[in-house]
Design a protein around this motif. Sequence first.
Motif: not given
Length: 354
Positions: A218-220, A230-236, A242-243, A261-268
């Motif tokens: 997750a992007a957050g 990521f000290e303060n991970p955030e995601t829906i 997990i940071g 590949i390891i990539d990220e996806v946004t909550d949206e």
Amino acid sequence: MRWKGLLEEYKEFLPVNEATPLLTLNEGNTPLIKLDKLSEEWGVELYVKTEGTNPTGSFKDRGMVMAVAKAKEAGNNTVICASTGNTSAAAAAYATRAGMRCIVVIPEGKIAMGKLAQAVMYGAEIISIEGNFDQALQMVRTISETEPVALVNSVNPYRLDGQKTAAFEVCDQLGGQAPDILAIPVGNAGNISAYWKGFKEYHEAKQTGLPKIHGFEAAGAAAIVHNRVFENPETIATAIRIGNPASWQLAVQAQKESNGIIDEVTDEEIIAAYRKIAATEGVFAEPGSCASIAGVYKHIQSGKIAKGSKIVAILTGNGLKDPNTAIDVSPIKPVLLPNDEEAVAEHIRGVVHI
Ligand code: F0G
């Protein structure tokens, strides 16, 4: 023939010996479902492995049956874990099944309702901390060094052994061949590492070939993608909030060795995928799981996944785990009508399109 559960079915690939209790809730043997509409729309051959059909509703059962059996074999009475929810549900269920106690440490307010309900019902000792998963994991790692409790988070290597069996099933379900791409959500990074281990071992034994591993954070909470904690991970998607993933290095190794590949996806993007597979394919997986589908779509758009590819996306947990997010994001609301047949019939005539 009746399915006997992972420890019996995959004995020769697992650390099972005469002293290992053959613990089971009939985990594994989960469906591989072709998503016909999305395959056509996206120009690929897309399958999902619905790990939410496991006994406690997530892939964690595969790792937990092995880890709890080995803890029991070693003479432990109690297991402990930190969790964003699914690990705690599986640990509690298998510990109970094995006649052991279970202690779970969870982040206050950040675990989905269904998962909490499970831990309660299976009879775990539940400790909710005003902190996040990474802090909870740090605590239980330290505590398990001094107290007589067996740690069953995925830093326990038996967890990965159990979870690697899903890769075996994927190959068997595709007629003895690995897919081109294996798409998977990444949180603490245990599962991506387990799949790669499984694909390698099965290829060694049965020449199944190897997939490229595409992992999605997750992007957050995208520590591996950005190569920083990521000290303060955030995601829906609370399952993968997990940071500082414990199996960070193993995940990078899986990505490199597989040319993935390891990539990220946004909550949206996660929510769009979550709604899409439920509403167009009838497959309901929890938000964290849908990072895999969101990632597949992103990589098809960007050309990182070629048209025509055979893709297996792992749906790690059941949609029913997190009813609140479903209700919150769905535009569909129940229509309230009087208890009157004519009123109901009239409404239906308005919505049915012949
Ligand atoms: N999907 C779901 C539904 C999960 O619950 C998790 C992890 C993951 C994906 C990520 O797997 O950690 O092996 O990379 N849940 C853990 C838990 C952390 O406590 O239930 P991973």
